[in-house]
Scaffold this active site. Structure first.
Site, PDB file in Angstrom:
ATOM      1  NE  ARG A  64      -1.774  -2.304   2.868  1.00  7.09           N
ATOM      2  CZ  ARG A  64      -2.099  -3.420   2.419  1.00  7.09           C
ATOM      3  NH1 ARG A  64      -3.404  -3.445   1.661  1.00  7.09           N
ATOM      4  NH2 ARG A  64      -1.367  -4.403   2.731  1.00  7.09           N
ATOM      5  CB  THR A  65       3.432   2.580   2.158  1.00  9.38           C
ATOM      6  OG1 THR A  65       2.551   2.117   3.366  1.00  9.38           O
ATOM      7  CG2 THR A  65       4.297   3.922   2.345  1.00  9.38           C
ATOM      8  CE  LYS A  93      28.724  -2.157  -7.928  1.00 10.31           C
ATOM      9  NZ  LYS A  93      28.747  -1.142  -8.638  1.00 10.31           N
ATOM     10  NE  ARG A 114       7.012   0.943   4.502  1.00  2.94           N
ATOM     11  CZ  ARG A 114       5.828   0.106   4.725  1.00  2.94           C
ATOM     12  NH1 ARG A 114       5.832  -0.955   4.570  1.00  2.94           N
ATOM     13  NH2 ARG A 114       4.824   1.101   5.131  1.00  2.94           N
ATOM     14  CG  HIS A 147       4.072   3.969   8.627  1.00  2.00           C
ATOM     15  ND1 HIS A 147       4.172   4.896   7.516  1.00  2.00           N
ATOM     16  CD2 HIS A 147       3.345   2.705   8.087  1.00  2.00           C
ATOM     17  CE1 HIS A 147       3.721   4.300   6.444  1.00  2.00           C
ATOM     18  NE2 HIS A 147       3.283   2.955   6.879  1.00  2.00           N
TER      19      HIS A 147
HETATM   20  C1  NCD Z   1       1.575  -0.917   8.154  1.00  2.00           C
HETATM   21  C2  NCD Z   1       2.907  -1.070   8.278  1.00  2.00           C
HETATM   22  O1  NCD Z   1       3.918  -1.253   7.357  1.00  2.00           O
HETATM   23  O2  NCD Z   1       3.665  -0.748   9.551  1.00  2.00           O
HETATM   24  N1  NCD Z   1       1.325  -1.295   6.780  1.00  2.00           N
HETATM   25  C3  NCD Z   1       0.884   0.101   6.075  1.00  2.00           C
HETATM   26  O3  NCD Z   1       1.935   0.752   5.942  1.00  2.00           O
HETATM   27  N2  NCD Z   1      -0.228   0.168   5.712  1.00  2.00           N
HETATM   28  C4  NCD Z   1       1.005  -1.747   9.172  1.00  2.00           C
HETATM   29  C5  NCD Z   1       1.266  -3.148   8.912  1.00  2.00           C
HETATM   30  O4  NCD Z   1       2.229  -3.638   8.271  1.00  2.00           O
HETATM   31  O5  NCD Z   1       0.881  -4.054   9.923  1.00  2.00           O
END
Ligand code: NCD
Length: 343
Positions: A64-65, A93, A114, A147
């Site tokens: 999703r993100t 490397k 991320r 997040h």
């Molecule tokens: C969340 C995450 O990655 O922290 N997912 C997301 O970004 N929608 C929640 C999760 O993975 O449980």
């Protein structure tokens, strides 16, 4: 060049966001949603940032993100490049994290990242602030700690879903599941500082209770909260419940499997205990903690929440690049079909 402190530049730490910024982002998000509904509005959005490029650097799994940021960029005409596997970047490397980030910044205008490690996005932002051509860093999830963009889309979903009842202010919000290791609930708790008379209820197995640093933050900011393992007796008082899955990817010795998650799940029986106008949220992906049968209940807003993620990320990009004024000054009546409103 250093970044003026009063600018919304890096998106790292939800503790730095104030109510004015949150309200502005929500307003921009709603406007973007309205515009995107008409071909003319969608074309206008496309023309807001075609001069910008984004790097999506995701070295931890994401559906999703990643997709919502990727598509948010495309909604605005931003071109994207990506690295999703550190095995194909020069880090294998032996290139340092700092040099990798600086390299990305040579080619693009924003880095969305991320990582499985906590604090990495903050580290990248500090690095940017020391180089001649800094680009904004957006934290799209840093280990178990933060997040922030998920928390922003959660705020938008809460505010709009509870709009008819005065929004988030004055509401009782339950947070359920693996609260100890879930970064979304941690970031959301930080944002709650901006809302009046909110009460939080943490519903979690004892071994996955909310961490002390968050509880301390709530104490310091005068946000009342309680902790319970009893979902059934809590549900009738909640205006919203934010459900999360067991974060088993962080297990060191199979601790997730030792918990009976059935007690921390929503199904038809739990629905009957909830207020008729309460809402059910989930950052997704879900495990078994929300029965798919619940999806058809009007109180289930998690699919809308998921889609809101893309619109909120459009708003974040507009705000970072300071193109939001253009949008806020538009007369949306020109873009809305007669009688149409944004739900
Ligand atoms: C969340 C995450 O990655 O922290 N997912 C997301 O970004 N929608 C929640 C999760 O993975 O449980």
């Amino acid at each position: 060049m250093s970044v003026p402190a009063d600018r919304f530049f890096h998106v790292i730490d939800p503790r730095t966001f104030d109510r004015q910024l949150l309200d502005e982002l929500c307003e921009i998000t709603s406007r973007v949603r309205t515009l995107a509904k008409s071909p003319e509005g969608a074309r206008l959005l496309q023309m807001l940032l075609p001069d910008r490029r984004a790097m999506l650097y995701f070295t931890q799994p994401s559906t999703r993100t990643f997709l919502s940021f990727n598509n948010a960029c495309h909604v605005l005409g931003i071109r994207t490049s990506e690295i999703r596997d550190p095995a194909i970047s020069s880090e294998v490397k032996g290139e340092s994290f700092a040099d990798s980030i600086r390299t990305f910044s040579s080619y693009v205008d924003v880095i969305v990242m991320r990582t499985p490690e906590p604090g990495r996005a903050a580290e990248a932002a500090r690095l940017m602030d020391m180089i001649p051509r800094p680009v904004p860093i957006i934290n799209a999830g840093s280990g178990q700690d933060q997040h922030p963009t998920q928390a922003l889309l959660d705020i938008y979903t809460l505010e709009r879903s509870l709009e008819g009842r005065g929004g988030i202010d004055g509401k009782v919000i339950g947070l359920m599941g693996d609260l100890r290791r879930g970064r979304t609930v941690r970031s959301l708790c930080h944002l709650m500082r901006n809302y009046a008379d909110v009460r939080l209820v943490f519903i979690a197995p004892e071994s996955f209770a909310m961490e002390d640093d968050i509880k301390e933050y709530l104490w310091v900011h005068g946000i009342p909260f309680t902790e319970t393992i009893d979902l059934a007796s809590t549900l009738p008082e909640l205006d919203a419940i934010y459900v999360t899955r067991m974060q088993s990817e962080w297990d060191t010795e199979g601790e997730s499997a030792r918990v009976d998650l059935g007690r921390f799940s929503i199904g038809p029986a739990q629905l009957s205990l909830m207020k008729p106008d309460a809402i059910i949220m989930h950052p997704l992906p879900r495990g078994g903690e929300i029965d798919p049968a619940v999806d058809h209940d009007p109180r289930a807003v998690y699919w809308r929440q998921e889609r809101n993620g893309m619109w909120m990320r459009v708003a974040i990009l507009l705000k970072i690049f300071r193109r939001d004024d253009q949008l806020l000054s538009l007369d949306l009546g020109d873009f809305t079909a007669p009688g149409e409103t944004v739900a």
